[in-house]
Design a protein around this motif. Sequence first.
Motif, PDB file in Angstrom:
ATOM      1  N   ASN A   1     -45.685   8.330 -56.595  1.00 13.77           N
ATOM      2  CA  ASN A   1     -44.232   8.088 -56.621  1.00 13.77           C
ATOM      3  C   ASN A   1     -43.484   9.348 -57.037  1.00 13.77           C
ATOM      4  N   GLY A   2     -44.014  10.498 -56.663  1.00 13.60           N
ATOM      5  CA  GLY A   2     -43.331  11.763 -56.925  1.00 13.60           C
ATOM      6  C   GLY A   2     -43.408  12.251 -58.359  1.00 13.60           C
ATOM      7  N   LYS A   3     -44.138  11.547 -59.200  1.00 15.04           N
ATOM      8  CA  LYS A   3     -44.253  11.971 -60.610  1.00 15.04           C
ATOM      9  C   LYS A   3     -45.233  13.150 -60.713  1.00 15.04           C
ATOM     10  N   PRO A   4     -45.066  13.964 -61.777  1.00  6.93           N
ATOM     11  CA  PRO A   4     -46.014  15.077 -61.962  1.00  6.93           C
ATOM     12  C   PRO A   4     -47.446  14.539 -62.069  1.00  6.93           C
TER      13      PRO A   4
ATOM     14  N   GLN B   1     -54.451  14.067 -50.692  1.00  6.69           N
ATOM     15  CA  GLN B   1     -53.191  13.677 -50.027  1.00  6.69           C
ATOM     16  C   GLN B   1     -52.989  12.174 -50.108  1.00  6.69           C
ATOM     17  N   PHE B   2     -54.093  11.457 -49.948  1.00  7.94           N
ATOM     18  CA  PHE B   2     -54.036   9.999 -50.046  1.00  7.94           C
ATOM     19  C   PHE B   2     -53.533   9.595 -51.433  1.00  7.94           C
ATOM     20  N   LEU B   3     -54.133  10.191 -52.461  1.00 12.85           N
ATOM     21  CA  LEU B   3     -53.731   9.847 -53.830  1.00 12.85           C
ATOM     22  C   LEU B   3     -52.268  10.205 -54.084  1.00 12.85           C
ATOM     23  N   GLN B   4     -51.862  11.339 -53.527  1.00 17.73           N
ATOM     24  CA  GLN B   4     -50.486  11.796 -53.771  1.00 17.73           C
ATOM     25  C   GLN B   4     -49.465  10.743 -53.309  1.00 17.73           C
ATOM     26  N   ARG B   5     -49.846   9.944 -52.326  1.00 19.05           N
ATOM     27  CA  ARG B   5     -48.924   8.918 -51.847  1.00 19.05           C
ATOM     28  C   ARG B   5     -48.737   7.786 -52.868  1.00 19.05           C
ATOM     29  N   PHE B   6     -49.509   7.828 -53.951  1.00 22.46           N
ATOM     30  CA  PHE B   6     -49.394   6.783 -54.971  1.00 22.46           C
ATOM     31  C   PHE B   6     -48.903   7.334 -56.314  1.00 22.46           C
TER      32      PHE B   6
ATOM     33  N   CYS C   1     -49.789   2.497 -63.191  1.00 26.44           N
ATOM     34  CA  CYS C   1     -49.584   3.384 -64.341  1.00 26.44           C
ATOM     35  C   CYS C   1     -48.184   3.984 -64.316  1.00 26.44           C
ATOM     36  N   GLN C   2     -47.791   4.546 -63.180  1.00 24.52           N
ATOM     37  CA  GLN C   2     -46.489   5.222 -63.147  1.00 24.52           C
ATOM     38  C   GLN C   2     -45.360   4.220 -63.283  1.00 24.52           C
ATOM     39  N   GLU C   3     -45.584   3.016 -62.751  1.00 25.74           N
ATOM     40  CA  GLU C   3     -44.532   2.010 -62.828  1.00 25.74           C
ATOM     41  C   GLU C   3     -44.357   1.492 -64.265  1.00 25.74           C
ATOM     42  N   ARG C   4     -45.469   1.235 -64.920  1.00 28.60           N
ATOM     43  CA  ARG C   4     -45.384   0.640 -66.253  1.00 28.60           C
ATOM     44  C   ARG C   4     -45.046   1.657 -67.330  1.00 28.60           C
ATOM     45  N   PHE C   5     -45.604   2.868 -67.234  1.00 34.63           N
ATOM     46  CA  PHE C   5     -45.479   3.800 -68.361  1.00 34.63           C
ATOM     47  C   PHE C   5     -44.519   4.961 -68.105  1.00 34.63           C
ATOM     48  N   ASP C   6     -44.100   5.155 -66.869  1.00 36.30           N
ATOM     49  CA  ASP C   6     -43.270   6.313 -66.537  1.00 36.30           C
ATOM     50  C   ASP C   6     -43.766   7.569 -67.274  1.00 36.30           C
ATOM     51  N   PRO C   7     -45.035   7.932 -67.071  1.00 38.32           N
ATOM     52  CA  PRO C   7     -45.640   9.008 -67.873  1.00 38.32           C
ATOM     53  C   PRO C   7     -45.009  10.367 -67.572  1.00 38.32           C
TER      54      PRO C   7
ATOM     55  N   ALA D   1     -65.287   5.465 -48.739  1.00 43.74           N
ATOM     56  CA  ALA D   1     -64.173   6.223 -49.338  1.00 43.74           C
ATOM     57  C   ALA D   1     -63.382   5.242 -50.184  1.00 43.74           C
ATOM     58  N   GLU D   2     -64.094   4.663 -51.188  1.00 44.90           N
ATOM     59  CA  GLU D   2     -63.532   3.558 -51.946  1.00 44.90           C
ATOM     60  C   GLU D   2     -62.802   4.011 -53.199  1.00 44.90           C
ATOM     61  N   GLY D   3     -63.181   5.195 -53.706  1.00 40.73           N
ATOM     62  CA  GLY D   3     -62.600   5.645 -54.969  1.00 40.73           C
ATOM     63  C   GLY D   3     -61.089   5.761 -54.882  1.00 40.73           C
ATOM     64  N   ARG D   4     -60.630   6.296 -53.764  1.00 39.44           N
ATOM     65  CA  ARG D   4     -59.181   6.495 -53.615  1.00 39.44           C
ATOM     66  C   ARG D   4     -58.446   5.166 -53.530  1.00 39.44           C
ATOM     67  N   LEU D   5     -59.142   4.134 -53.029  1.00 41.17           N
ATOM     68  CA  LEU D   5     -58.515   2.806 -52.939  1.00 41.17           C
ATOM     69  C   LEU D   5     -58.319   2.224 -54.339  1.00 41.17           C
ATOM     70  N   VAL D   6     -59.330   2.404 -55.163  1.00 39.73           N
ATOM     71  CA  VAL D   6     -59.246   1.923 -56.543  1.00 39.73           C
ATOM     72  C   VAL D   6     -58.145   2.672 -57.287  1.00 39.73           C
ATOM     73  N   LEU D   7     -58.148   4.001 -57.146  1.00 38.87           N
ATOM     74  CA  LEU D   7     -57.174   4.820 -57.865  1.00 38.87           C
ATOM     75  C   LEU D   7     -55.746   4.527 -57.410  1.00 38.87           C
ATOM     76  N   ALA D   8     -55.590   4.222 -56.117  1.00 42.62           N
ATOM     77  CA  ALA D   8     -54.240   3.990 -55.582  1.00 42.62           C
ATOM     78  C   ALA D   8     -53.524   2.911 -56.378  1.00 42.62           C
ATOM     79  N   ASP D   9     -54.215   1.799 -56.591  1.00 43.48           N
ATOM     80  CA  ASP D   9     -53.575   0.698 -57.319  1.00 43.48           C
ATOM     81  C   ASP D   9     -53.367   1.032 -58.792  1.00 43.48           C
ATOM     82  N   VAL D  10     -54.354   1.673 -59.399  1.00 45.72           N
ATOM     83  CA  VAL D  10     -54.247   1.982 -60.825  1.00 45.72           C
ATOM     84  C   VAL D  10     -53.146   3.022 -61.055  1.00 45.72           C
ATOM     85  N   MET D  11     -53.060   4.003 -60.181  1.00 50.60           N
ATOM     86  CA  MET D  11     -52.039   5.050 -60.346  1.00 50.60           C
ATOM     87  C   MET D  11     -50.634   4.479 -60.207  1.00 50.60           C
ATOM     88  N   TRP D  12     -50.460   3.637 -59.191  1.00 53.28           N
ATOM     89  CA  TRP D  12     -49.120   3.073 -58.980  1.00 53.28           C
ATOM     90  C   TRP D  12     -48.710   2.205 -60.182  1.00 53.28           C
TER      91      TRP D  12
END
Lengths: 490, 480
Positions: free
Chosen positions: A445-448, A438-443, A351-357, A338-349
Amino acid sequence: MPDIAFVKPALPRNGVLVLPMTEGDPPAGLAQEADGATGGLLVRALEAAGFKGRKGQATTLHALGDWTKVVALGLGKAAELKPEAAEAAGGSLVPAISGDREVTVAADTLDPQLAASLGFGALLRAWRFDRYRTTEKEEDKPKLERLAIANANATAAKTAFGPLRAVADGVFLTRELVSEPPNVLDPAEFAERCRGLERLGVEVEVLGPKEMKRLGFGALLGVAQGSAKEPRMVVMQWKGAPKGKKQKPLALIGKGVTFDTGGISIKPSAGMEDMKWDMAGAGAVVGAMAALAGRKAKADVVGLVGLVENMPSGTAQRPGDVVKTYSGQTVEVINTDAEGRLVLADVMWYCQERFDPRAMVDLATLTGAIIIALGNEHAGLFSNDEELAHRIIAAGVSVGEKCWRMPLGDAYDKQIKSDIADMKNVGGRPGGSITAAQFLQRFTNGKPWAHLDIAGTAWSSKDQPTVPKGATAFGVRLLDRLVAEMAEEG
Amino acid sequence: MLRVQFRRGPPDPALPLLLPVPEGAVLPRGAAEAGFRAAPGEVFEPAAAPRRLLLGLGPAPKRLALEKAGAAAAARFAELPHVALDARGQPAEAAAWIAAGVALGAWRFDRHRTRDVPPALLRLTAFVDDPAAARAVWEVAEAGVRGCLFARDLVAEPANHLTTRSFAKRLEELAEFGIHVDVLGRKRLTRAGFGALLAVGAGSATPPRIAVLRWRGSFDAPPVAFVGKGIVFDTGGISIKPAGGMEAMRADMAGAAACAGAMLSLALRRSPAPAMAVLALAENATGAESYRPGDVLRTLSGRTVEVVDTDAEGRLVLADALHHARGWRPRGMIDLATLTGAIVTALGHCRAGLFGNDAALMSALAAAGEEVGEHLWPMPIGESHRADLHSDIADIRQCVPPARGEGGWQARFIPDACHAAAFLREFAGKHSWAHLDIAGVDTAEEAHALGPAGPTGFGVRLLDALVAARFEEPDHHAAP
């Protein structure tokens, strides 16, 4: 790949002629002319062959008058003729003419937009991945070189085809990435191909293991650590919004596991070769960025892909390991597959931190469970934002990449509680795709945010009208349409 | 079941007391400090003798929040025989729905214990401002509760006790509530041509049955029809299941139990809606007479079905039951079935899968489910799902065989819940139809918001609420 040309209406004297016809209507324009030239034989022969003009119908007549071949192409009912139907008809045409070099399509009476869509559909279907064939016989290769589409307003059709051509190039880039074997397309090579977007005006940054280590990408690096191939993260920025209309970007995020053995939680061997396309989410993001840049979309869009290879080895991460994600949250790794979600977790966080999309959309071949849930017709759609979800569903319908909404909720979130860390990376079989979301949603940061689980749709075991079997590039057209609807309107 | 009385006046000080608290109300000393926020289902017990329990209701509590509060109270005071509820100052329906929750939460299944039976909560006295008004709501609430508990009792019953025959007998007993019950035995089933049901039941020593339950209602209209899968035990048949966990297969009749429970609820509250249930009862056993993978069956509809997996028996018995129900030209058909493991993989244990051919009926079902806390989620029947059921020998095949190494990685995953729904749709014809795959929600592994671990009775209160919302007026626009 054939050239698609738009020409003024004129009946070719010989060669191969395609007559698109609507259901229940007599032939018009060039088709009527052709019927006249054959003394009415065209209509009679089509009747005898059972051609009705139904959607997807393609009937071939040989040696009609001076034409070696005439293909009647069903468009369905005239009243229901939309771009999707014209695309599908164009796609269905390809198998009937792939042995011919030059073909004229008498689309003279069609609306120029529909004529363009027909060409687009044919182009999408005609794609092949032949890089590794060295012994194929000449007669087995497709010969189609030029598809001349005759239209009363050829100039307008050509103009309408411009952006479609750019989207097709995006689709082809994705299909190519997804089709490439994993010994060729490793994370570094994938990142190199992303660099190719620079010539379209996309800003491309590539982060290697050192940079990611400095940032603290513990989850992504944990997945990568078993492989001899170094991981990468690629950040692509397309700044197309007009000056003075600058906007928060839309963010597209892709899972790019260039090969997924499952790691220490190794997969069964049957079908494992398919795990070369476990980077199809990342592939779709790159293709979408190419499409947007290629058609000079008036929007600001960022694309981020996390690229790793998941291998079992002496250095691989183990079930039971606890990793610290870039967000600071810790994860107990229960199943290294279940590695995909681990990769996405870091990239998503990141992304939202740097770009505030304004919104993040991630695509991932994430779970087998989504195939058990929905099959291969729909991708699973999860979202914390109603409007975004509706827009994605609508965009998907309009380009033939269908999504089905799936639920989220606290009851599912509980399934990923860990005894030792903030969460674990799997929540058991029940609701397996939902707990992944649900796992991804935790990364987020409440953004759409919306998540598309494309495990069932990224690869097709049979031909579809505009998608030859194999890599589908699911998501490219959807994302392109989503950007058009969300960020380019007004 | 719990005895409930409504009285005026202050509660008897000798009784343990339940004290409902809406969110935002002034809390007694110590409650807020202990973290009590009066959320629905939240409880707080301050030191007192006799015992006292604060029940959180949440803001503007509706039925479900009240029921959850009552059930939470029943869980906490499970072993006290008689408890008082102080609902003075609350609307009349509050007391009634809290009582319903207490009754749901206090349900036990102790029939097969012979010693050390734990004491149970048997009696609730509610002290209210207007006992008559509370009693009027309670009559409706109680009907739902009794239907639900009837279903739970059936589902809990082991398969050596609940055979097809004894199940049918328990259904015949519903006649005392004004329900017309007709049980079709083997002879009638054979004569009529219930080929699928007879095949599924062939391996068992107890023969299959179709039970038709009818409630007249009070106006002249075609009925709403419930169709239930009632496999009293499912070994899987020749495609036998793995041994681990097989005991849970006594609950493979939960769909039929829910339909029967809903009929009981409608009858108890004298619903004006004409309603019926067609319940397919069979045991899927392994025996010399068992049907086989590869068999071709002629269903009641005349259509032939190729059997691929004898463990996909539910859709076969439902095919015949749905077709039988069509004979009454129902205004709507809703089938309930513990049908597939795939739905559990898809939606887990907190939502049932909702399939159908009528968007209006489906959204009414989803709304009824939200009202009673039985959550559904719409699922697709795609073109490819139907296409996958193409058979080389019969009109349709019943499911898709697992991949044997070919087809790549994706072929290991089969959308069986969607396939099953696509199969059933063929037997619903043009009727308004919905299918609830309740395989994940019929039994709770742990205590849940409305009861202890074990059978949930999922579907009864939902169908009851659906009928109340949608079928209690003659509908002139009903589809033929």
